[in-house]
Each structure stands twice: as structure tokens, then as C-alpha cells.
Design an enzyme around this catalytic site. Structure first.
Site, PDB file in Angstrom:
ATOM      1  CG  PHE A 134     -72.964 -64.559  11.221  1.00 59.31           C
ATOM      2  CD1 PHE A 134     -72.475 -63.601  10.345  1.00 59.31           C
ATOM      3  CD2 PHE A 134     -72.087 -65.094  12.167  1.00 59.31           C
ATOM      4  CE1 PHE A 134     -71.149 -63.185  10.410  1.00 59.31           C
ATOM      5  CE2 PHE A 134     -70.761 -64.687  12.238  1.00 59.31           C
ATOM      6  CZ  PHE A 134     -70.298 -63.721  11.359  1.00 59.31           C
ATOM      7  CG  ASN A 144     -62.387 -70.834  13.019  1.00 58.94           C
ATOM      8  OD1 ASN A 144     -62.295 -70.058  13.972  1.00 58.94           O
ATOM      9  ND2 ASN A 144     -62.277 -70.444  11.773  1.00 58.94           N
ATOM     10  N   GLY A 193     -77.704 -71.182  17.237  1.00 55.59           N
ATOM     11  CA  GLY A 193     -76.732 -71.959  16.443  1.00 55.59           C
ATOM     12  C   GLY A 193     -75.719 -71.013  15.842  1.00 55.59           C
ATOM     13  CB  CYS A 202     -64.955 -69.093   9.749  1.00 57.36           C
ATOM     14  SG  CYS A 202     -63.909 -68.038   8.765  1.00 57.36           S
ATOM     15  CB  SER A 244     -58.306 -67.729   1.728  1.00 59.57           C
ATOM     16  OG  SER A 244     -58.001 -66.780   0.757  1.00 59.57           O
ATOM     17  NE  ARG A 272     -69.692 -64.298   4.137  1.00 61.16           N
ATOM     18  CZ  ARG A 272     -68.396 -64.080   3.976  1.00 61.16           C
ATOM     19  NH1 ARG A 272     -67.724 -64.740   3.053  1.00 61.16           N
ATOM     20  NH2 ARG A 272     -67.753 -63.217   4.735  1.00 61.16           N
TER      21      ARG A 272
END
Ligand code: UDX
Ligand code: ADP
Length: 472
Positions: free
Chosen positions: A346, A232, A279, A284, A134, A354
Site C-alpha cells: 500500500f 487519521n 488512493g 488505518c 489498538s 492491507r
């Protein structure tokens, strides 16, 4: 000791655990893989004969499930039994941002990690390698180790003959949704963080079944965890950078696509992740940035944390300014009007919503009194309902608008005053402008926040166009 891995257990059958284990099963036929989850309906979906009902939509996934499920890949809720028989356990549980208490809104909620570690500590037998998969804040391996060490200690101090022993590795995923199978089969790199060389090698041998050794890097635990957050954060930063420039392009007459092309041709910068949009979303980027900010604050690095906070600020600003522009173009009021929303996920090729920018943009528009007709080729009505029907909208006064779910681009355009592209789905790239112009109410507006549509013909049919990062 060269530990041979014959059985793997993966705790968490979500977006990460499911596809990752499917690919390992597909590449390593001699390893039995049990993916376990507390969520019975999720496991039932993974076991569904109708492969279109799998809980995760990823191109190429259903074919692998068809090939390996029931052979060396199993999905079940039998957590205890599968932990007990595993040589290696992957922890792939959810780690959302904490909603309350210390670090609320910033730190990851590690309660699922902690409960997985406790389950492992209780049920595992013999020497077990525990792999954190994770996305986690730096030093989480410490939490896992501490819980597992209690078991190590008890074993040493009692003489039960159970001989429990654990080694913890960090093996972050770099999966991009919609491309997860390809990312797993052809990764840029595989990162293994850890202290015990034999355990690192045991995991490495699994990957060597299909990945070249030069692409497998081993580091210490903390470097591995921090690399994931940093990768990220850098990617998110590029998106905020180009999005900030898009607003300047709109003011100055420059074209953000041309700027991105010119900038990206500098080989030091590169051309990836320079696509302007409403955006970044997804599970993540924001979470990892918030984790990075939290850990910097924790260590008193205020200037560093404010630097990364700006990446999030620009992202929120970009999202908010889209609804403001729509209101402004539609004569300052949306009351009594309809708008078709094209895309709610997204990004394209996923049913995941999410942190999708569409959520806040739709909520803002609904608050302005508009009726939205939302179309997304993969996102379900139920999913949008969870995302949008918060108390604020449910308890809203009559002056507030609402939304409905529609099944096609035409239905989204029907009687609409405007259409807004929020996700870059392939089917939005070529639109039938003649048909759309007949369906919409005049004066009609078309907003493209992804720069994917060919709008050359649109103005011929009287449709007003606004494109992000362009001066209209
Ligand atoms: C990301 C990382 O890419 C992956 O390595 C990590 O393991 C998980 O997080 P993901 O969230 O699936 O993957 O999607 P990604 O393709 O990175 O896109 C994230 C968001 O950025 C999306 O909302 C996307 O639309 C947006 N984006 C991406 C842009 O706006 N412009 C771009 O150029 C690229
Ligand atoms: P990710 O995107 O990180 O894969 P998901 O939310 O898609 O996250 O999946 C995480 C899964 O982990 C969920 O299906 C959840 O039910 C499962 N899970 C969380 N805690 C445990 C646990 N202690 N034991 C088994 N499964 C768990």
C-alpha cells in the site's frame, strides 16, 4: 499510589504490538516485556534466529530484536501466565471492520478486544493497568472497563483475597508503517487518556525514559480515543483533497506536483501528506474513517458523517479511474495483453498490502482480460494470492485474465504492453528505459500513479507516458 512497572504483557504480536514493545524494551532495560499471541506461527517467526523472517518488516526493527530478545523482550503463546505476572497490560489486537451484523461494513469488530479483556479479567492478579493500544472506536474503553469491573465487583463481593483491581488507559499509536521505529523513538506526541492520575503517571514514566515531558499529553479517555480517529481522518482528507485536484490538473494542463508545492508552502497548510497517488491504503485510514462515520450516524450527526464519507468516496473514485484510464489508453481492450505491475504494497518500505489500492486496480484489470506480471520487492507471492484469488477470479470464464508473480522490473516489463507504477519503491525511481523499451511490446505505455519516475528519457525510446495529475 506510585505503581512501579516491572513487567509488561502485550496481547497481540502484530504490526503494532511487536515494534512498540521492541522499542519500549530497548529504552527500558529494567522492564521485562512479554509479547503474547494466539497465533503460534507468528510467535515462532518472532523467535526465529533468522531475523529476515520476522513477521513484520520495519527498518531498524531487526537490530532492536537482536539486542533485546531473550534479555528483556520475550515472545510467547503463554497468555495466561504472562497476564498473571504483569503490572501493565497493553491490548494490541486486531480490530477489523465488522463483516456482518449491526454496523457491518462500518463499525469495528471488537470481538478480539472483548476476548482479551475477558482473559485479563480472569487471569490478572492484584492491581493491573490495562492500556488500549489498538485503533478503536470512541468509547471502547467503556467495553473494556465493563468487563473488568465484573472482576472488581466479584472481588469486593467475595473474600477470595485476590484483590483484583484494574485501571484502563487509552494510549493510541501513531505509527506509520515503514517508519514505525522512528515514530516510536521520536514521536510528535504521546497521548495518554485516562481517569486515574497514578496510572497515567505510571505509563508516562515509561515514556519519559526517552521522550521529553512536553511531548506527552494526558487527556480524558474519550478525547484520547477520538483524537486518534480525527488525526487519521485529517490525514486521509488531505490525500483525497490532492487526489481530487489531480483529476482537474489532467483536464486543465496544470501540474499537480507544482500545485502541491505552491499550496504546501503556505505555512498554515504545510507540505506533508500532499503527495498524489492511486488512493490511500493501509489498515488505518479507511477503518478509522468508517468508525468516525459510524459514530456520527449513531449520534444522529448525518451531515458530519456524509462529510467524512466523501473522503472515502474520492479515494475509491481515484482508484477506479486509474484502471479506466489504462483501458482507454490501450485502445479500449486489454484482452490478450500483458501489463507489468510495479509495486503491490500500500506504500513503500512495507510488505503490508492491507487496503492497498493495487488490489482493486489489479482485480479490475484482470476482469478486462489482461495478464498481469506483478513485481514488488517485499510482498510475497502468497500474500498477493490471498489478496487477488478471490472466488470471482478463480471461477472466472476464459475471457478473464490472470496474474503471475515475477522477481524483477525486467520480468514485469517482459513482453508487456504497459507498465504501471502503483507503489513508490526507491528502485522504481530510476529505470533503465533503453532496456525496458527493448523488453516491452510496441506500442508500449508507462503509467506512473505516484509521480516518482524520471520519464524524460522514456519517450526517446518510444514509450508512451501517462502520469497522474498531468495533462498528456
Ligand atoms: C497511518 C498514519 O500515518 C499513522 O499515524 C497511523 O497510526 C496509522 O495510519 P500508515 O497507514 O502506516 O500510517 O501509512 P501512511 O504513511 O500514513 O500512508 C497511508 C496511505 O496514504 C498510503 O497508501 C500512502 O501511499 C498514502 N499517502 C500518504 C498518499 O497517497 N499521499 C501522501 O502524501 C501520504
Ligand atoms: P495490528 O495492525 O493492530 O497490530 P495485527 O493483525 O497485525 O493488528 O495483529 C494483531 C494480533 O493480535 C494478531 O497476531 C492476533 O493473532 C492477535 N490476537 C487477537 N486476539 C488475541 C487474543 N485474545 N489473545 C492473543 N492474541 C490475540
Amino acid at each position: 499510589m506510585n505503581k512501579e512497572i516491572k513487567k509488561i504483557c502485550c496481547i497481540g504480536a502484530g504490526y503494532v504490538g511487536g515494534p512498540t514493545m521492541a522499542v519500549i524494551a530497548d529504552k527500558c532495560h529494567d522492564i521485562i516485556i512479554n509479547v503474547v499471541d494466539l497465533n503460534e506461527s507468528r510467535i515462532a517467526d518472532w523467535n526465529n534466529d533468522d531475523l529476515s523472517k520476522l513477521p513484520v518488516f520495519e527498518p531498524g526493527l531487526k537490530e532492536i530484536i537482536k539486542r533485546r530478545r531473550g534479555i528483556n523482550l520475550f515472545f510467547s503463546t503463554q497468555i495466561e501466565k504472562n497476564i498473571a505476572s504483569a503490572d501493565m497490560i497493553f491490548i494490541s489486537v486486531n480490530t477489523p471492520i465488522k463483516q456482518s451484523g449491526v454496523g457491518a461494513g462500518k463499525a469495528s469488530d471488537l470481538k478480539w478486544i472483548e476476548s482479551s479483556a475477558r482473559q485479563i479479567s480472569k487471569f490478572a492478579k492484584g492491581f493491573t493497568i490495562v492500556v488500549e493500544k489498538s485503533t478503536l472506536p470512541v468509547k471502547t474503553a467503556n467495553t473494556i472497563k465493563k468487563i473488568l469491573e465484573v472482576s472488581n465487583f466479584h472481588n469486593e463481593s467475595t473474600d477470595e483475597g485476590n484483590n483484583k483491581h484494574f485501571e484502563v488507559l487509552s494510549n493510541p499509536e501513531f505509527l506509520s508503517e515503514g517508519n514505525a521505529i522512528n515514530d516510536l523513538e521520536n514521536p510528535d506526541r504521546v497521548l495518554i487518556g485516562g481517569e486515574d492520575e497514578d496510572s497515567i503517571n505510571a505509563l508516562k514514566r515509561i515514556y519519559l525514559n526517552w521522550i521529553d515531558e512536553s511531548q506527552i499529553i494526558s487527556t480524558n479517555l474519550w478525547s484520547s480515543e477520538l483524537s486518534k480517529l480525527t488525526a487519521n481522518a485529517f490525514l486521509a482528507q488531505r490525500i483525497s483533497s490532492i487526489n481530487s485536484i489531480s483529476a482537474l490538473c489532467e483536464k486543465t494542463g496544470a501540474d499537480v506536483k507544482e500545485v502541491a508545492l505552491a499550496v504546501g508552502m503556505d505555512s498554515r497548510i504545510g507540505n506533508k501528506f500532499l503527495n498524489v497517488g492511486p488512493g490511500f491504503g493501509g489498515s488505518c485510514f479507511k477503518k478509522d474513517l468508517l468508525n468516525l462515520i459510524y459514530i456520527c450516524d449513531y449520534y444522529g450527526l448525518k451531515s458530519v458523517s456524509s462529510y467524512w464519507q466523501k473522503v472515502i468516496d474520492i479515494n475509491n473514485w481515484q482508484r477506479n479511474r486509474i484502471s479506466r484510464i489504462v483501458v482507454e489508453k490501450l485502445f479500449g481492450t486489454l484482452s490478450g495483453k500483458s501489463i507489468g505491475i510495479l509495486g503491490f504494497a500500500f506504500k513503500a518500505n512495507t510488505n503490508d498490502t492491507r487496503e492497498s489500492p493495487a488490489i482493486e486496480i489489479c482485480k479490475d484489470l484482470i476482469e478486462e482480460g489482461v495478464k498481469l506480471q506483478i513485481y514488488d520487492p517485499k510482498v510475497s507471492f502468497e500474500n498477493i494470492e490471498i489478496d487477488l484469488n478471490n472466488d470471482k477470479i478463480k471461477n472466472s470464464s476464459d475471457s478473464l485474465g490472470g496474474w503471475c508473480y515475477v522477481n524483477s522490473i525486467e520480468d514485469a516489463a517482459n513482453n508487456a504492453d504497459a507498465l504501471i507504477v502503483l507503489t513508490e519503491w526507491m528502485e522504481f525511481k530510476t529505470l533503465d528505459w533503453m532496456r525496458i523499451s527493448k523488453l516491452m511490446r510496441s506500442p508500449s505505455w508507462f503509467f506512473d500513479t505516484r509521480l516518482i519516475t524520471d520519464t524524460e528519457q522514456a519517450s526517446k525510446y518510444g514509450i508512451n507516458i501517462w502520469k497522474i495529475g498531468k495533462d498528456f
